[in-house]
Design an enzyme around this catalytic site. Sequence first.
Site, PDB file in Angstrom:
ATOM      1  N   ASN A  43       0.828  -1.210   0.000  1.00 16.90           N
ATOM      2  CA  ASN A  43       0.000   0.000   0.000  1.00 16.90           C
ATOM      3  C   ASN A  43       0.858   1.254   0.000  1.00 16.90           C
ATOM      4  O   ASN A  43       0.612   2.214  -0.752  1.00 16.90           O
ATOM      5  CB  ASN A  43      -0.899   0.036   1.238  1.00 16.90           C
ATOM      6  N   GLU A 140       4.683  -5.607   9.540  1.00 13.40           N
ATOM      7  CA  GLU A 140       3.989  -6.806   9.078  1.00 13.40           C
ATOM      8  C   GLU A 140       4.957  -7.859   8.559  1.00 13.40           C
ATOM      9  O   GLU A 140       4.531  -8.907   8.079  1.00 13.40           O
ATOM     10  CB  GLU A 140       2.962  -6.450   7.999  1.00 13.40           C
ATOM     11  N   LEU A 221      -3.818  10.857  14.780  1.00 15.56           N
ATOM     12  CA  LEU A 221      -4.965  10.846  15.690  1.00 15.56           C
ATOM     13  C   LEU A 221      -6.301  10.823  14.951  1.00 15.56           C
ATOM     14  O   LEU A 221      -7.308  11.303  15.464  1.00 15.56           O
ATOM     15  CB  LEU A 221      -4.886  12.078  16.606  1.00 15.56           C
ATOM     16  N   ASP A 252      -1.568   4.293   5.604  1.00 21.93           N
ATOM     17  CA  ASP A 252      -0.547   4.018   4.587  1.00 21.93           C
ATOM     18  C   ASP A 252      -0.364   5.216   3.666  1.00 21.93           C
ATOM     19  O   ASP A 252       0.760   5.557   3.285  1.00 21.93           O
ATOM     20  CB  ASP A 252      -0.924   2.775   3.790  1.00 21.93           C
ATOM     21  N   ALA A 282      -7.780   9.197   0.877  1.00 22.45           N
ATOM     22  CA  ALA A 282      -7.855   7.736   0.898  1.00 22.45           C
ATOM     23  C   ALA A 282      -9.098   7.245   1.638  1.00 22.45           C
ATOM     24  O   ALA A 282      -9.554   6.118   1.405  1.00 22.45           O
ATOM     25  CB  ALA A 282      -6.602   7.160   1.539  1.00 22.45           C
TER      26      ALA A 282
END
Length: 309
Positions: A43, A140, A221, A252, A282
């Site tokens: 991403n 990840e 936040l 991302d 996004a």
Amino acid sequence: MPRVLVVGSANVDFTVTVDRLPREGETVSGGRLHVGHGGKGANQAVAARRLGAEIRFVGCVGADAFGDEIAARLLGRGIATDGLHRTLEAATGTALIIVDAEGRNQIAVAPGANRALTPDLAQKREADFEWAQVLLIQLETALPTVAWALQAARRHNVLTILNPAPARALPEEMYSLVDYLTPNAGEAALLSGQAVDDPESARAAAERLLARGVGTVVVTLGSAGALACGETSAVHFPAFPITAVDTTGAGDAFNAGLAVGLAAGGTLDQAMPLANAAAALACTKTGAQDALPDRAQVEAFLRSLRPRA
């Protein structure tokens, strides 16, 4: 073009949009399925490419149809796949995502081949670290691989951005290798031991992380924006107003915008509007990579927010 190296995950995403998120043990029916491609690494690579950077990507997928799809999609978006390793040890990573009518989500991930990206495999791409201006990396993949990549970036004087997602404890020696740490509120709380629910508590958490050796901490936040903290200053950057459809790829997009802005030679103050605008846009579409805005869309959005003479 700014040169950004992304080391991280690549997944296939199965997203179901429903009216509300299910409670424990509950089935919520009537949803719509969207199959796309994700993984925080992929991403962020796609997001940074769409924002105008030249990208090199290091990751690992299975020797399966989903791995083929991911490789083809990256190539189609202008990202070379010579750093995308294939493994017979595990299937391509998979994410199951549920999104409600307000854009909130629940995500479960089977990392699969992402965990097969070892330091030995990453080391084969050392030339990419010499090429890069900024390294963007997440959690990840295996922590030893993350640590090796940060160390390699240091050897080549490359600026490092660590997006500590998904949240997990980090070795103490890793913090001093990070120029920019970009946790969300939950990740900042886990790493610092300080609850985070507003800019003031975010600053307290950031101060604890700075004390461990991080150069700058940027706590995201959500609708409250982001707080950027260095040794001598803390600056709050408000979020841009949008109607959220799906927040899945927002973090991302934010990290990609930050990486591109800094790789282009911008200051943090100059890079943050790009990051915040990319994250906002996004949220206005469903999916991860399919929702990522390009540079023209971000610039048009920022122009639309400026007061008219």
